[in-house]
Enzyme design. Structure first.
Site, PDB file in Angstrom:
ATOM      1  N   THR A  59      18.725  45.347  -2.943  1.00  0.00           N
ATOM      2  CA  THR A  59      19.563  44.232  -3.402  1.00  0.00           C
ATOM      3  C   THR A  59      20.181  44.523  -4.767  1.00  0.00           C
ATOM      4  OG1 THR A  59      17.731  43.048  -4.460  1.00  0.00           O
ATOM      5  CG2 THR A  59      18.095  42.618  -2.128  1.00  0.00           C
ATOM      6  N   ASP A  60      21.096  43.665  -5.178  1.00  0.00           N
ATOM      7  CA  ASP A  60      21.763  43.883  -6.452  1.00  0.00           C
ATOM      8  C   ASP A  60      21.676  42.636  -7.341  1.00  0.00           C
ATOM      9  OD1 ASP A  60      23.662  42.101  -5.447  1.00  0.00           O
ATOM     10  OD2 ASP A  60      25.121  43.658  -4.990  1.00  0.00           O
ATOM     11  N   GLN A  61      22.560  42.533  -8.311  1.00  0.00           N
ATOM     12  CA  GLN A  61      22.426  41.464  -9.313  1.00  0.00           C
ATOM     13  C   GLN A  61      22.564  40.067  -8.702  1.00  0.00           C
ATOM     14  OE1 GLN A  61      25.123  43.256  -8.779  1.00  0.00           O
ATOM     15  NE2 GLN A  61      26.964  42.355  -9.650  1.00  0.00           N
TER      16      GLN A  61
END
Lengths: 134, 134, 134, 134
Positions: free
Chosen positions: C12-14
């Site tokens: 996942t990312d921000q």
């Protein structure tokens, strides 16, 4: 259960070996799986507990290549007062050859991000994780 | 020159920290840069020399987060008869805080994939790499 | 068999969503699995055939998040004279919600790296791959 | 400024080409850089605006290989009522050859995650982003 991974071209690098950074994703997968299999992870998260790796010592012993199938073996090695150590291996499923071997030291932080003393409830939780079996 | 990396969201994980596997890509970038800056890498490749990491010991000291700018510092620590050790740090450029610190042990393999003795020409080549400066 | 992937924090990312680059690894995994399940891939490789993606059109429809379990569905859409198209979906296993949908156009190159006409033996091989079923 | 990336072995796959998923990280880097160079990104984030890719159409034209240096070129293509399109290219810096070409459709979501109408202040912000120049 031990994660089983079929090596693909995108896992490998210019030497046609699994790249050394990619193994850390395999190892992280192994740790999550161990935790999920033995403790109530959702409960931990609800309490704001975070597993944070503080040291990884990884030995690259034999390369894995595209089309190899590897297993990620994970277990506890020891538990201290503020940190604990898991041992892990990535092993070729067909030949049994060890590709990498690692020791991962981690702390458990509370919702404020600070490492917690491993005692009481937290110690009981970690004791539910089985020891490493090679 | 030390690689300078702006941290993006895709480098981070569920804790909003740079993920521990991603740092190994940052470190690999640092090692390639050091090698390119100080030795004739193309000549090495033409001779079939391969730099192969056999051990990475990495301590995660302080998290890096999206929008941080980090530098990757790399230098030699020691050279043995069959392996050598580089020391590396990923440092927050603005604050100087050390995010990770690592020692990377590597061998140099010849075109048959076997590690070579580090002597003669090979030793001279490695001596062109500067020592780590924190 | 459709690959089944448990989403982890490192995917996942921000925004706490699976990052858009990561989905392409999931899709690649799905294509390899389809190929392995239906054609003799080793034989293809021995003949020097390479599957090379020339276009990927991917729609991000609904985010996947850590702890979701997703399936990668893959099948043929059409076969032309020099290229062919696979359709793919990444679907939440529990809810059936489509996370991403993609069409991947590929060519098959011979050992000299040039795309081959899809006829004769090669056409027969591709016809062993089943059509996409949503 | 256009990101400049030296291709390393860990970017490549079994064909010794930059892997198709990795290009999406290069493109994401290009988009962040464009946004940072032309608009006050921190202000956007403080208002809770999120850039979310809803479609990426990427053509793989010519492979990039280890030791190539590539530039990521990014600019606006068009702005609609609820979405906008950026055009991007990854270009070999030395030869000018286009490695990949992509169109990325995105929406801007507010703090509740819902796409916003592109009008008023938001439209003005997007108009600060320059058009794509090949």
């Amino acid at each position: 259960m031990e994660p089983e991974i079929k090596i693909r071209g995108y896992h490998t690098d210019q030497y046609q070996h699994v790249n050394n950074a990619r193994y850390l994703e395999f190892l992280e997968e192994g740790r999550w799986q161990l935790i999920e299999d033995h403790i109530n992870f959702e409960e931990l998260m609800n309490k704001g507990f975070m597993f944070i790796a503080v040291n990884i010592n990884i030995a690259y012993k034999n390369p894995a290549r595209a089309n190899d199938i590897v297993l990620v073996k994970t277990g506890m090695k020891k538990t201290g007062n503020t940190s604990a150590v898991m041992k892990q291996q990535v092993v070729n499923k067909t030949t049994g050859v060890v590709c990498v071997e690692a020791e991962v030291t981690f702390v458990i932080a509370g919702s404020n991000g600070k490492p917690l003393k491993i005692k009481g409830e937290l110690k009981e939780i970690l004791q539910q994780l089985p020891l490493f079996k090679g």
